[in-house]
Design a protein around this motif. Structure first.
Motif, PDB file in Angstrom:
ATOM      1  N   VAL A 176     -36.022  76.690 -79.075  1.00 46.81           N
ATOM      2  CA  VAL A 176     -37.234  76.166 -79.737  1.00 46.81           C
ATOM      3  C   VAL A 176     -38.315  77.235 -79.687  1.00 46.81           C
ATOM      4  O   VAL A 176     -38.403  78.002 -78.725  1.00 46.81           O
ATOM      5  CB  VAL A 176     -37.800  74.900 -79.038  1.00 46.81           C
ATOM      6  N   TYR A 188     -33.083  74.638 -68.723  1.00 47.21           N
ATOM      7  CA  TYR A 188     -33.601  75.999 -68.790  1.00 47.21           C
ATOM      8  C   TYR A 188     -32.728  77.010 -68.044  1.00 47.21           C
ATOM      9  O   TYR A 188     -32.417  78.088 -68.571  1.00 47.21           O
ATOM     10  CB  TYR A 188     -35.060  76.084 -68.287  1.00 47.21           C
ATOM     11  N   PRO A 193     -33.845  81.005 -72.581  1.00 44.97           N
ATOM     12  CA  PRO A 193     -34.261  81.557 -73.883  1.00 44.97           C
ATOM     13  C   PRO A 193     -35.109  82.818 -73.761  1.00 44.97           C
ATOM     14  O   PRO A 193     -34.950  83.752 -74.554  1.00 44.97           O
ATOM     15  CB  PRO A 193     -35.070  80.411 -74.510  1.00 44.97           C
TER      16      PRO A 193
HETATM   17  S1  SF4 Z   1     -34.783  75.588 -72.403  1.00 41.04           S
HETATM   18 FE1  SF4 Z   1     -33.396  75.883 -74.112  1.00 41.04          FE
HETATM   19  S2  SF4 Z   1     -32.495  73.907 -74.469  1.00 41.04           S
HETATM   20 FE2  SF4 Z   1     -34.323  73.568 -73.245  1.00 41.04          FE
HETATM   21  S3  SF4 Z   1     -35.954  73.230 -74.718  1.00 41.04           S
HETATM   22 FE3  SF4 Z   1     -35.985  75.387 -74.269  1.00 41.04          FE
HETATM   23  S4  SF4 Z   1     -34.696  76.304 -75.872  1.00 41.04           S
HETATM   24 FE4  SF4 Z   1     -34.258  74.121 -75.851  1.00 41.04          FE
END
Ligand code: SF4
Length: 552
Positions: A176, A188, A193
């Motif tokens: 995201v 996470y 990310p």
């Molecule tokens: S940690 Fe990864 S799976 Fe969780 S909200 Fe952020 S991008 Fe999406």
């Protein structure tokens, strides 16, 4: 292949973040954090209030709890927390949420979609499509009505379609863009990310969203004949004569380490394993023996990729190359750091260059044996200089003329060996925590009882954690001759020495270090876990390049 039905809780995940949906639904990955643990226990309380699916009359309402339904046509399945029928005969779903009722806004879209999917399941299973549902917020003991209008119905159907399409594509969606969402996301540590962006070269610094240190403690017991039992969620440690040596709460305990002949009651072992606390066994001489670990982590897919990579020689070689390069680079950095403050010897710069050459040569290695040759040469050069790191005033007791492992022949080797055993123990524990098999490695040969993956990952941390700690402790006069048992050419730490060492080692693990790649600071013990997580992403194909920790 027949398509799996999407659990409606995963639709909630999809609206929150499609990547989260993919990790949960397609890969079956899940990590608990405080929010998910609390949410689950609240749901268990709710479910326990009524027998599955059975109707219970409560004033003018009829309740059915934990109703399990599915729809092959829509491709969804799910357990409804509560189906309620009011006095007018209208039936609608009620979904429990652990938090507080939203103030001045409508409930989050992900929660509304999850609730509406329950309405669709009712319709698919012969009940009228309800005009509304309720979200019940446990913390504020309040419910909010959610109208099932055409727009929410369309949004829910679109989410199901999109979820099925993502699952069919079998490709990890991008993270995201709003990273604030990631702070609350329990996935996470798997998703990483920010770290992924850095590895892909799209960012220079990663925001540190992972907790920077492990708050839980480690219990070490090395008193000969000590006995550990459980009383009221407290671990009681007794000496052989029955004297209580100490009590430790099971809460916030990360692991138990038993050195030598120490006994533990079966009841306590059960409780440790039930609470996900591994129990490590070491010999009194500091040899790592093994671990009684809680049941295997549920990340079967991760272990499958780990094993597949193990049987792929090119893949294994790539990982092993990184391990050896990082180890040689850390040796070189540490040497430069220590030699900087010393009187220069003519061979010093030659030595640094030799290590640099060895690092380059590893890139041309065609197999693991040649890599082991380069590592051996680097280790020899590094340990030849080790004596120079020790202050002259300490050199009488801590004379060192080379690394001797089994058995250690002098106090420096005894300290290094004990430290490496503790580090191996920590690397086994971290592998188990992230769901990897500590016994299936890439660089170290697999042998009965040898945790080869843990030994692989340990190579990144020998110098920064153990060697640096040992040198600093010796130079600061922490250890004296009274801390060692020297007998017939062998040398080991005695009880007093082990106690001091464990204190120093635990402090070192909690020290914060700037991660060389991600540029944020976190404790060494978290850095070990992060290294496994990066390896996991590489094994699953989420990143193309594998990269390892090295001292800057
Ligand atoms: S940690 Fe990864 S799976 Fe969780 S909200 Fe952020 S991008 Fe999406």
């Amino acid at each position: 292949m027949e398509e799996r039905l999407i659990p409606i809780s995963c639709l909630n995940a999809y609206v929150y973040c499609p990547r989260r949906f993919y990790l949960e639904f397609v890969r079956g990955m899940f990590e608990d954090n405080l929010h998910t643990e609390e949410g689950r226990s609240r749901h268990e309380v709710v479910d326990a209030r009524g027998k599955e699916g059975r109707a219970v009359k409560k004033e003018e309402y009829i309740h059915r709890r934990s109703v399990m339904w599915k729809s092959d046509r829509l491709g969804i399945t799910g357990r409804l927390d509560l189906l309620e029928e009011d006095g007018s005969g209208e039936v609608y779903p009620v979904e429990y949420k652990k938090g507080y009722k939203p103030r001045g806004r409508e409930p989050w879209l992900n929660d509304r979609v999850q609730l509406c999917a329950q309405g669709l399941l009712m319709e698919e299973n012969g009940l009228p499509y309800p005009g509304k549902g309720y979200l019940y917020y446990i913390a504020s003991k309040a419910r909010v009505e959610v109208p099932f209008d055409a727009s929410l119905r369309n949004e829910t159907l679109k989410t199901i379609e999109a979820g099925l399409a993502v699952a069919r594509k079998e490709e990890l969606p991008p993270p995201v863009s709003n990273r604030n969402q990631c702070f609350a996301c329990s996935l996470y540590p798997i998703c990483l990310p920010e770290e992924e962006e850095v590895i892909r070269g799209r960012k220079v610094n990663a925001k540190c969203i992972l907790p920077r240190r492990l708050e839980d403690q480690v219990l070490y017991v090395d008193k000969l004949g000590a006995y550990l039992s459980l009383s009221d969620r407290q671990i009681v440690v007794k000496a052989p004569g029955g004297e209580v040596l100490g009590e430790v709460s099971l809460e916030h305990l990360q692991e138990v380490v038993l050195c030598g002949p120490v006994q533990m009651s079966t009841q306590l072992l059960h409780s440790c394993l039930y609470n996900q606390i591994p129990v490590h066994y070491m010999s009194l001489r500091g040899r790592y023996i093994g671990v009684a670990s809680p049941s295997l982590h549920r990340h079967g897919l991760l272990r499958e990729s780990q094993w597949r990579a193990h049987f792929n020689p090119a893949f294994s070689l790539k990982i092993a190359q990184n391990i050896v390069q990082a180890k040689l680079a850390s040796s070189r950095t540490l040497l430069m750091r220590y030699l900087r403050d010393q009187k220069k010897e003519p061979e010093d710069s030659q030595l640094i260059d030799q290590l640099k050459r060895l690092i380059r040569q590893t890139e041309t290695a065609l197999d693991l044996d040649s890599l082991r040759g380069f590592e051996g040469m680097g280790g020899k050069l590094y340990f030849q200089q080790f004596q120079r790191f020790i202050k002259p005033v300490q050199q009488e007791l801590f004379a060192f003329d080379g690394r001797v492992k089994r058995p250690p022949n002098n106090p420096v080797n005894a300290l290094l060996s004990f430290g490496y055993s503790l580090l191996a123990k920590d690397c086994v524990g971290a592998a188990l925590r992230v769901g990897l098999d500590p016994y299936c490695g890439y660089y170290h040969i697999m042998k009965y009882g040898r945790p080869s993956l843990a030994l692989d990952i340990m190579e990144y941390f020998r110098q920064p954690i153990v060697d640096s700690m040992v040198i600093t402790a010796i130079n600061n006069g922490v250890f004296s001759a009274k801390d060692f048992l020297i007998y017939q050419g062998t040398c080991y730490l005695n009880e007093r020495g082990r106690k001091k060492f464990i204190g120093q080692y635990e402090m070192r693990k909690k020290d914060h270090v700037t991660h060389p790649l991600f540029q944020y600071r976190m404790s060494y013990e978290r850095t070990i876990e992060l290294q496994y997580r990066i390896l996991g992403k590489y094994l699953l194909g989420d990143i193309e390049e594998y990269t390892g920790f090295r001292i800057r």
